[in-house]
Design a protein around this motif. Structure first.
Motif, short mmCIF file in Angstrom:
data_model
loop_
_atom_site.label_atom_id
_atom_site.label_comp_id
_atom_site.label_asym_id
_atom_site.label_seq_id
_atom_site.Cartn_x
_atom_site.Cartn_y
_atom_site.Cartn_z
N GLN A 194 20.09 -8.10 9.47
CA GLN A 194 20.34 -7.80 10.88
C GLN A 194 21.58 -6.92 11.06
N SER A 195 22.58 -7.09 10.21
CA SER A 195 23.77 -6.24 10.28
C SER A 195 23.45 -4.81 9.84
N ILE A 225 20.52 -3.34 10.10
CA ILE A 225 19.71 -2.75 11.17
C ILE A 225 20.62 -2.29 12.31
N LYS A 226 21.58 -3.12 12.69
CA LYS A 226 22.51 -2.78 13.77
C LYS A 226 23.33 -1.55 13.39
N ASP A 227 23.83 -1.50 12.15
CA ASP A 227 24.62 -0.37 11.69
C ASP A 227 23.79 0.91 11.68
N ASN A 265 21.09 1.59 13.45
CA ASN A 265 20.82 1.99 14.83
C ASN A 265 22.04 2.70 15.44
N GLY A 266 23.23 2.18 15.16
CA GLY A 266 24.44 2.82 15.66
C GLY A 266 24.62 4.22 15.12
N TRP A 285 25.81 -7.48 3.28
CA TRP A 285 25.48 -7.64 4.69
C TRP A 285 24.11 -8.29 4.83
#
Length: 109
Positions: free
Chosen positions: A43-44, A46-48, A50-51, A40
């Motif tokens: 940015q992916s 970080i998004k994961d 955060n989720g 990944w």
């Protein structure tokens, strides 16, 4: 000496490259696309992350409310029960069960 606009452009391009670079960070083992996408971009990740944090936060609040309500109910039935001690006992049991995650049940935190 380079122009400020050139430096800004290079810095922006470098930042974007770091965030979108693929093939460096392994995907989480539980990601649904791990077999087809084993790496990944940052940015992916970080998004994961955060989720996952938001999900944990969303589930912690109702759990805290339920524990507080149960504690109050138990203390009503047994006048010898110290509600603060019961909350502490339940919190310790949860923290032990989930791997030493700190849980705050007080409404001010």
């Amino acid at each position: 000496m380079p122009e400020t606009a050139d430096i800004t452009h290079v810095a922006s391009a470098a930042s974007k490259a770091v965030l979108t670079m693929n093939g460096v960070i392994k995907a989480p083992a539980d990601a649904p696309d791990t077999k087809t996408n084993p790496y990944w971009a940052l940015q992916s990740c970080i998004k994961d992350t955060n989720g996952r944090i938001r999900l944990a936060q969303a589930t912690e609040a109702p759990q805290s409310a339920v524990i507080a309500q149960l504690t109050a109910s138990l203390a009503t039935f047994d006048k010898n029960t110290d509600p603060a001690a019961l909350v502490s006992s339940i919190t310790t049991a949860i923290e032990t069960a989930v791997g030493k995650v700190v849980i705050h049940l007080d409404p001010t935190s």
